[in-house]
Design an enzyme around this catalytic site. Structure first.
Site, short mmCIF file in Angstrom:
data_model
loop_
_atom_site.label_atom_id
_atom_site.label_comp_id
_atom_site.label_asym_id
_atom_site.label_seq_id
_atom_site.Cartn_x
_atom_site.Cartn_y
_atom_site.Cartn_z
N GLU A 1 -17.50 -3.41 -4.79
CA GLU A 1 -16.48 -3.08 -3.79
C GLU A 1 -16.81 -1.68 -3.28
O GLU A 1 -17.69 -1.00 -3.82
CB GLU A 1 -15.07 -3.17 -4.38
N HIS B 1 -4.69 -0.18 2.73
CA HIS B 1 -5.90 -1.02 2.62
C HIS B 1 -6.43 -1.24 4.02
O HIS B 1 -5.66 -1.56 4.94
CB HIS B 1 -5.58 -2.35 1.95
N ARG C 1 -11.90 4.00 0.57
CA ARG C 1 -10.87 3.25 1.29
C ARG C 1 -10.10 4.08 2.30
O ARG C 1 -9.79 3.63 3.41
CB ARG C 1 -9.91 2.69 0.24
N HIS D 1 -0.68 -0.34 0.88
CA HIS D 1 -1.22 -1.18 -0.20
C HIS D 1 -0.86 -0.69 -1.60
O HIS D 1 -0.48 -1.48 -2.45
CB HIS D 1 -2.74 -1.21 -0.04
N ARG E 1 -7.39 6.04 -4.49
CA ARG E 1 -7.82 5.18 -5.60
C ARG E 1 -9.12 4.44 -5.28
O ARG E 1 -9.28 3.90 -4.19
CB ARG E 1 -6.73 4.16 -5.90
P1 FAD Z 1 3.41 -5.38 -10.70
O1 FAD Z 1 2.33 -6.31 -11.00
O2 FAD Z 1 3.81 -5.22 -9.30
O3 FAD Z 1 4.68 -5.81 -11.56
C1 FAD Z 1 5.93 -5.16 -11.32
C2 FAD Z 1 6.99 -5.93 -12.06
O4 FAD Z 1 8.20 -5.20 -12.09
C3 FAD Z 1 7.34 -7.27 -11.43
O5 FAD Z 1 7.55 -8.17 -12.48
C4 FAD Z 1 8.64 -6.98 -10.71
O6 FAD Z 1 9.45 -8.12 -10.52
C5 FAD Z 1 9.28 -6.03 -11.70
N1 FAD Z 1 10.34 -5.17 -11.20
C6 FAD Z 1 10.29 -4.27 -10.17
N2 FAD Z 1 11.47 -3.63 -10.07
C7 FAD Z 1 12.27 -4.12 -11.04
C8 FAD Z 1 13.60 -3.86 -11.45
N3 FAD Z 1 14.40 -2.96 -10.83
N4 FAD Z 1 14.11 -4.56 -12.49
C9 FAD Z 1 13.37 -5.50 -13.11
N5 FAD Z 1 12.10 -5.80 -12.77
C10 FAD Z 1 11.56 -5.10 -11.76
N6 FAD Z 1 -5.85 -3.93 -8.01
C11 FAD Z 1 -7.03 -4.10 -8.61
O7 FAD Z 1 -7.35 -3.37 -9.55
N7 FAD Z 1 -7.85 -5.10 -8.21
C12 FAD Z 1 -7.55 -5.94 -7.19
O8 FAD Z 1 -8.31 -6.83 -6.87
C13 FAD Z 1 -6.32 -5.76 -6.52
N8 FAD Z 1 -5.97 -6.55 -5.47
C14 FAD Z 1 -4.74 -6.41 -4.92
C15 FAD Z 1 -4.34 -7.28 -3.91
C16 FAD Z 1 -3.06 -7.21 -3.38
C17 FAD Z 1 -2.65 -8.15 -2.29
C18 FAD Z 1 -2.15 -6.24 -3.87
C19 FAD Z 1 -0.76 -6.15 -3.33
C20 FAD Z 1 -2.55 -5.36 -4.86
C21 FAD Z 1 -3.84 -5.43 -5.39
N9 FAD Z 1 -4.26 -4.55 -6.38
C22 FAD Z 1 -5.48 -4.73 -6.98
C23 FAD Z 1 -3.33 -3.59 -6.96
C24 FAD Z 1 -2.76 -4.17 -8.26
O9 FAD Z 1 -2.57 -5.55 -8.10
C25 FAD Z 1 -1.45 -3.54 -8.63
O10 FAD Z 1 -1.51 -2.15 -8.54
C26 FAD Z 1 -1.10 -3.91 -10.07
O11 FAD Z 1 -1.11 -5.30 -10.21
C27 FAD Z 1 0.25 -3.34 -10.45
O12 FAD Z 1 0.63 -3.92 -11.67
P2 FAD Z 1 1.99 -3.47 -12.34
O13 FAD Z 1 2.12 -4.27 -13.57
O14 FAD Z 1 2.06 -2.01 -12.40
O15 FAD Z 1 3.10 -3.92 -11.26
C1 SIN Z 2 -9.07 -5.93 -2.82
O1 SIN Z 2 -9.38 -7.00 -3.32
O2 SIN Z 2 -9.54 -5.48 -1.77
C2 SIN Z 2 -8.04 -5.09 -3.50
C3 SIN Z 2 -8.72 -4.30 -4.52
C4 SIN Z 2 -7.84 -3.19 -5.00
O3 SIN Z 2 -6.80 -2.92 -4.41
O4 SIN Z 2 -8.25 -2.55 -5.97
#
Ligand code: FAD
Ligand code: SIN
Length: 519
Positions: free
Chosen positions: A118, A246, A291, A352, A387
């Site tokens: 990437e 993004h 990015r 993003h 990032r």
């Molecule tokens: P999340 O996975 O967002 O989980 C948050 C949780 O908290 C959820 O369960 C939600 O319901 C809960 N929640 C929120 N507020 C409350 C509340 N008040 N009470 C109770 N529950 C609550 N990163 C990479 O490293 N590689 C990738 O390929 C990549 N691709 C991506 C593609 C997309 C489309 C997106 C949007 C992001 C991508 N990212 C990627 C970033 C990465 O996915 C996220 O930063 C990461 O998954 C965040 O994980 P998390 O567990 O911190 O939060």
């Molecule tokens: C992507 O697949 O482009 C998202 C990767 C990331 O947010 O780290």
């Protein structure tokens, strides 16, 4: 486990950060409750992740990974966090994701893991499951948590506010204690009651805040709840101005949909309407520049040419291969009337990822006692001002695993676990007009998009400050009288998170990474 119990570890959020924390705390013997506001525990940013997670490239080393993270981070990465992730990350991918949870990452015919590239990575080191990596990780990790007898997963529960000794204890003398979190008020969607969950350790894993912007890759729940709750409770937040855009989301009539950076890692080129690779005007790495630079390059090209979008072109690759390597993206493009395999796809940047968040140390400890934060809601300092792709999932895994284990150790060691008597929730009854909620969200999102977006300046920020501050007062007033609902909780948090980003952007006068000022 009954609701409102006193427990060891309360985890708010069930994405990868929550799951990694729950798994490691439960395996270390703690009684864990992981709750989420999602209807399904899977609903999260994690589920949406496409590109992959950093592992280890051929001839890779922790030093080389660290150098790439630092180069992308625009001089603001915290060296200890970078070193920690680079050293421990690949081992945890192997042990936890592959070994324990059994995530089905793609493999080459000889059985070795398929490594993709990437932007701003100096070599291919990212493992993936086609273009639905997040979904596969989330499914496997949730299943692993659910197998743990010490862990309970609850859905349809929204954390409203953190409980702290100074704000919520019925003992008046508790105001003299150091700032300490003792759990959370939690709204149960089914009963519409607010429960007091008391915990020895409370861990926020609530993810990001993309939904405070008009255009975003983030799903509906990403409203900045964790940052807002931490702000109100008095925990330190850091680097909030660094919201990453993004570069490539599908430009069409509907909601923005991500076109993964791994497309460019596999050879897709960013071109303008005339087919020119304009990114070389801005950076020697062209489409594979960091990015923040690519997102601004697209913005600049659009501004100069009057074009409404850029184009992402992978049509020089074999069609069958493109459709098989990127099945989800190809299907979404097709729904919108484009063929990923044979034509350039219109793309624009969208909000993003939050590089900032609740300031934490290497065990996820915040500035408040007994409160930790992990994953996107936290700020470990790893990402600095911008990032590097695919570090986010790895950060969730590394800090989640460490925070869970350390929280379990603190619980077992009988460190401070005073549970105060908590005042019951005061219910209000006024009905909320959904039209007001919808309009307030629109104001937040448009203001953040237009004035606190990819390109900022003092005038825009001041204008945004007036609008958002005024709106926060208004929302605060009707929140105080209204019947509680998930929608209302999100709105109150969204405006608070927007204000946090905005105030940090106003304070930060230099352009750096994702925070770019024209003045
Ligand atoms: P999340 O996975 O967002 O989980 C948050 C949780 O908290 C959820 O369960 C939600 O319901 C809960 N929640 C929120 N507020 C409350 C509340 N008040 N009470 C109770 N529950 C609550 N990163 C990479 O490293 N590689 C990738 O390929 C990549 N691709 C991506 C593609 C997309 C489309 C997106 C949007 C992001 C991508 N990212 C990627 C970033 C990465 O996915 C996220 O930063 C990461 O998954 C965040 O994980 P998390 O567990 O911190 O939060
Ligand atoms: C992507 O697949 O482009 C998202 C990767 C990331 O947010 O780290």
């Amino acid at each position: 486990m009954t609701t409102g119990d006193r427990i060891d570890v309360l985890i708010i959020g069930s994405g990868l950060a929550g799951c990694a924390t729950a798994l490691s705390a439960a395996r270390a013997g703690a009684r864990v409750v992981m709750l989420t506001k999602g209807v399904r525990a899977e609903d999260s940013n994690t589920w949406e992740a496409q590109g992959g997670i950093i592992y280890r490239g051929v001839d890779d080393s922790p030093e080389r990974l660290a150098a790439d993270i630092v180069a992308a981070g625009a001089g603001l990465c915290y060296p200890e966090a970078v070193e920690l992730l680079s050293r421990e990350g690949p081992r945890l991918v192997e042990e936890v994701l592959i070994g324990h949870a059994g995530v089905p990452f793609d493999r080459a015919p000889d059985g070795t893991l398929d490594l993709t590239a990437e932007a701003a990575h100096s070599l291919p080191r990212i493992v993936h499951h086609a273009d639905r990596t997040g979904r596969s990780i989330e499914e496997a990790m949730l299943a692993a948590v659910r197998r743990e007898p010490n862990a309970t997963v609850l859905t349809g529960r929204t954390a409203v506010d953190l409980l702290s000794l100074s704000h919520d204890s019925r003992n008046p003398l508790d105001i003299y204690a150091a700032p300490t979190c003792v759990g959370a008020y939690v709204f149960d969607h089914a009963t519409r009651q607010v429960e007091s969950w008391l915990a020895k350790e409370t861990i926020l894993a609530t993810g990001g805040l993309g939904r405070i912007y008009l255009h975003t890759t983030n799903p509906a729940g990403a409203c900045g709840d964790g940052v807002a709750m931490a702000y109100r409770a008095g925990a330190r937040c850091l680097n909030m101005q660094f919201v990453q855009f993004h570069p490539t989301t599908l430009y069409h009539g509907g909601e923005r949909f991500l076109l993964s950076e791994s497309l460019r890692g596999e050879g897709a080129r960013l071109v303008d309407a005339g087919g020119r690779e304009f990114m070389f005007d801005y950076h020697p790495d062209g489409s594979l520049a960091p990015r923040d630079i690519v997102a601004r390059g697209i913005h600049q090209m659009m501004h100069e040419t009057g074009s409404p979008c850029a184009y992402l072109d992978i049509s020089h690759k074999k069609s069958d291969w493109v459709r098989q390597r990127f099945p989800t993206i190809a299907a979404r493009c097709q729904e919108a009337g484009f063929d990923l395999a044979t034509q350039p796809i219109p793309v624009v940047p969208a909000a993003h990822y939050s590089c900032g968040g609740i300031a934490v140390d290497d065990e996820g400890r915040s500035s408040m006692r007994r409160l930790r934060a992990v994953g996107e809601v936290s700020c470990t300092g790893l990402h600095g001002a911008n990032r590097l792709a695919s570090t986010s999932l790895l950060e969730c895994l590394v800090w989640g695993t460490r925070a869970g284990a350390d929280a379990a150790r603190c619980c077992a060691g009988g460190e401070d676990c005073y549970f105060p008597d908590i005042a019951p929730w005061q219910y209000e009854t006024e009905t909320v007009d959904p039209a007001l909620v919808a309009q307030d969200w629109l104001t937040i999102r448009q203001t953040m998009w237009n004035y606190v977006g990819l390109v900022r300046n003092r005038r825009r920020l001041d204008r945004a400050h007036e609008i958002i501050r005024e709106l926060q007062l208004e929302i605060g007033k009707f929140y105080a009288r209204a019947e509680l609902s998930d929608a209302l909780i999100s709105l109150r948090n969204g405006v608070q998170a927007a204000l946090a980003v905005l105030l940090a952007a106003i304070e930060s006068r230099e352009s750096r990474g994702c925070h770019y000022r024209t003045d």
